[in-house]
Write a protein that holds these residues in place. Structure first.
Motif: not given
Lengths: 184, 504
Positions: A41-58
């Motif tokens: 799951v940790y690996q999945d989270v890493a991939l998902e975080a990278m994928r959704c980075l553009d949608r992240y509100n800083p």
């Protein structure tokens, strides 16, 4: 504010994500309750975080964002895994979420060095106890199996390991305090 | 949060991690987490649980723990007072265990190092348990573990206290030992070791030697009855365990421990690609031993011992010595086939002029199924037969050397580069089998520094017997670069006297 999708922010995200791995994986494990699944799951989270980075509100809290992804991914993993029972939502799950959400950045940062200090502390574990740690946590053997191997009851193995863990945590705590004092 | 609560919460987190919580325990955990202090501790405990499970070897299994387990069982069997208190056996047992968990005491080390990287076949073996387990990067190395590498294997180990980094080469066996030197049973390692206090110096033992590290980078090779040490930086004290004789080996130098001769110190530059090494320190007999420790030794036999005389750490040659291998020089032949290159480094002292020790093109190496080293008549060079091997290699061999080789095949498109005293002097191509005697070669290379000297002249003409002392010969299965050759020469020059003497 600069977009998190910039290379610099991406690098920062990766660094924070990597630094906080053990803390985050502990959180995931509290949901999925399986060490190997927690790693996946940790690996999945890493991939998902990278994928959704553009949608992240800083402006949003980084930890809330990443732990939200982790929670979702953990639940998805549980739903695909029949052998594990999902954690009841109430009240334990909410309390665990709260536990991670309310920790200060300073405290979380302090925990990121846990594995390094653990390595040091493990070196001081008496040789006679190392096989127990190895069998239980590295070879993943049941207490009963360990007990049979060393000629003791499963209960005594269980309690002895509990004491060793507490001693290790205390050792880590001392190292953490010592490092804080040095940095201060 | 008192100790009892702390212990209880830690145990619950451990059980949660492994999905062993009962419904009642889940309820207890929820109640505990209502307290913010407990929540903080819970996060800490779960982080610790993760780190603990990742600290060991993920792929390990209980099999190799058997001997350790037996030790634990034996220790437990030595608790007679506990047996007397039957009803409290478990609790007292725990109490005794805990008496050993005072982490302030200088306890024996459990984990000594970590595998930084691992390629190919690398295994960890515990004590006498025959089952081997694959090692990978990040795995912990336990005290007492033997690390074995296959032919294609290599592993880099970092000591947890940052004292040492070891790189273990293929076909090696290394054992870590509690509070004792690591033991290189066979194979080769290179190491970088930080300087340590005199009473806690890092040491590596082999079956017949001990290398105590003063603080250095070094390479250690252990083969049957042989230990070879090369020091890149710093200094090592090497002890011949059988003779109880020690030598200090500093940067740029090497030493060998064998049953045949006390350890001496000799110049040793790069060892990358080293195939064979002859030190001529046997003192007696008709065999010159290959002390490289690499593969099957290619020992040489002195065919005409009446034309030789052993000196201290050298062999004096007064006529045709006919020094050649007694059998198949397989490792050299194979390296040539694989790499298409060969470098020969020779240290000698000529009788013809007091020029001290030179590294020069002097020997011819003939590769059929055996290796021959002819040092007497240079004009024999023209008579080396063309073998099948030469024909096979004719389009592939490019030999750069400051020794010579086998390039007497007139059809081969090979190149020989000659370096003398560390400096490039001339190049010749195949088709000039006796290029020493070739006037054309001399014309092409007027800078040929040997030319003005009597010994070089004689060598080129090939009409006079060579006589002098052989100090060392190293054979590399690759081209050494000009800078490596220069460095090797400078390293050796400091050891051997190379100051020119008066011209006779």
């Amino acid at each position: 504010m600069e977009s998190m999708s910039s290379a610099a922010n991406r690098d920062e995200l990766i660094q924070r994500f990597t630094r906080e791995r053990y803390v985050l994986e502990g959180y995931i494990a509290s949901i999925v309750r399986d060490r190997h699944l927690a790693e996946d799951v940790y690996q999945d989270v890493a991939l998902e975080a990278m994928r959704c980075l553009d949608r992240y509100n800083p402006e949003r809290d980084w930890r809330a964002w990443i732990y939200g992804i982790a929670r979702n991914k953990a639940k998805q993993a549980l739903s695909r895994t029949s052998r594990l029972q999902p954690l009841p939502e109430e009240p334990l799950q909410e309390l665990i979420d709260l536990a991670y959400a309310e920790q200060s950045d300073e405290r979380m940062d302090a925990l990121t060095r846990t594995h390094a200090w653990l390595h040091d502390c493990l070196r001081a574990v008496p040789e006679s106890l190392v096989p127990l740690i190895r069998m239980r946590y590295w070879d993943n053997l049941a207490f009963k199996t360990i007990g049979a191997k060393v000629g003791k009851s499963a209960g005594s193995i269980q309690v002895a390991l509990s004491r060793v863990r507490l001693a290790l945590m205390e050792c880590i705590q001392k190292k953490r305090v010592a490092e804080l004092e040095v940095s201060a | 949060m008192n100790d009892r609560e702390r212990e209880s919460l830690e145990a619950l987190s451990d059980r949660l991690y492994d999905n062993r919580l009962s419904a009642e325990e889940e309820r207890r955990l929820a109640v505990a987490l209502a307290d913010p202090n407990n929540r903080a501790f819970f996060v800490e405990a779960m982080t610790f649980q993760t780190a603990l499970r990742k600290a060991g070897m993920a792929n390990s299994a209980s099999g190799w723990s058997e001997k350790k387990n037996r030790k634990v069982r034996r220790r437990m069997a030595m608790w007679p007072p506990l047996a007397a208190a039957a009803g409290l056996l478990a609790a007292l047992g725990i109490g005794l265990w805990l008496s050993q968990t005072s982490f302030d005491l200088p306890a024996p080390q459990g984990i000594v190092a970590r595998a930084e990287s691992a390629q190919g076949s690398v295994f960890g073996v515990m004590d006498d348990v025959p089952e081997r387990r694959a090692l990978k990067a990040g795995d912990s190395i336990l005290a007492g573990m033997r690390i074995e590498t296959g032919k294609d294997g290599s592993v880099a180990l970092a000591w947890l206290d940052n004292t040492a980094r070891l790189a273990l080469a293929g076909n090696s066996k290394l054992e870590t030992r509690n509070g004792k030197p690591v033991f290189l049973q066979q194979g080769a390692l290179t190491a970088t070791v930080a300087p340590q206090p005199a009473d806690r110096r890092f040491a590596v033992e082999t079956p017949n030697a001990r290398a105590v590290v003063i603080g250095t980078r070094f390479e250690l090779v252990a083969a049957t009855d042989l230990t070879r040490l090369t020091v890149a930086e710093g200094e090592i004290e090497l002890t011949d365990l059988a003779r109880d004789v020690s030598v200090r080996v500093s940067a740029g130098l090497g030493s060998v421990v064998t049953p045949r001769a006390p350890p001496s110190v000799f110049p040793m530059g790069t060892t990358d690609g080293l195939l064979a090494l002859y030190l001529f320190n046997e003192s007696r007999g008709t065999t010159v031993f290959d002390v490289s420790g690499i593969g099957t030794p290619v020992n040489l036999t002195i065919g005409n011992p009446e034309n030789t005389e052993w000196r201290t750490n050298s062999l004096r040659v007064t006529g045709s010595a006919n020094i050649r291998s007694g059998g198949d020089a397989e490792k050299i032949r194979r390296a040539m086939l694989n790499n298409g290159a060969l470098t020969t480094e020779a240290w000698l002292r000529s009788d013809w002029r007091e020029t001290g020790s030179h590294r020069m093109l002097l020997y011819k190496w003939r590769f059929e199924n055996e290796l021959s080293l002819t040092v007497s008549y240079l004009d024999q060079y023209a008579h080396v037969p063309v073998s099948e091997l030469h024909r096979h290699l004719k389009h592939t061999i490019k030999t750069q050397q400051y020794g010579t080789a086998f390039l007497d095949d007139k059809r081969a498109s090979s190149v020989v580069n000659l370096f003398v005293d560390g400096a490039y002097t001339m190049t010749t191509t195949a088709g000039k089998p006796n290029f020493f005697a070739s006037q054309a070669a001399r014309r092409r290379a007027p800078e040929y520094v040997l030319a003005p000297t009597p010994d070089a002249y004689e060598l080129q003409q090939g009409v006079q017997k060579w006589s002098g002392e052989l100090l060392a010969v190293a054979l590399y299965g690759r081209e050494l670069s000009a800078s490596e050759i220069r460095e090797n020469y400078e390293t050796g020059r400091r050891r051997y006297d190379t100051s020119p003497g008066p011209v006779e």
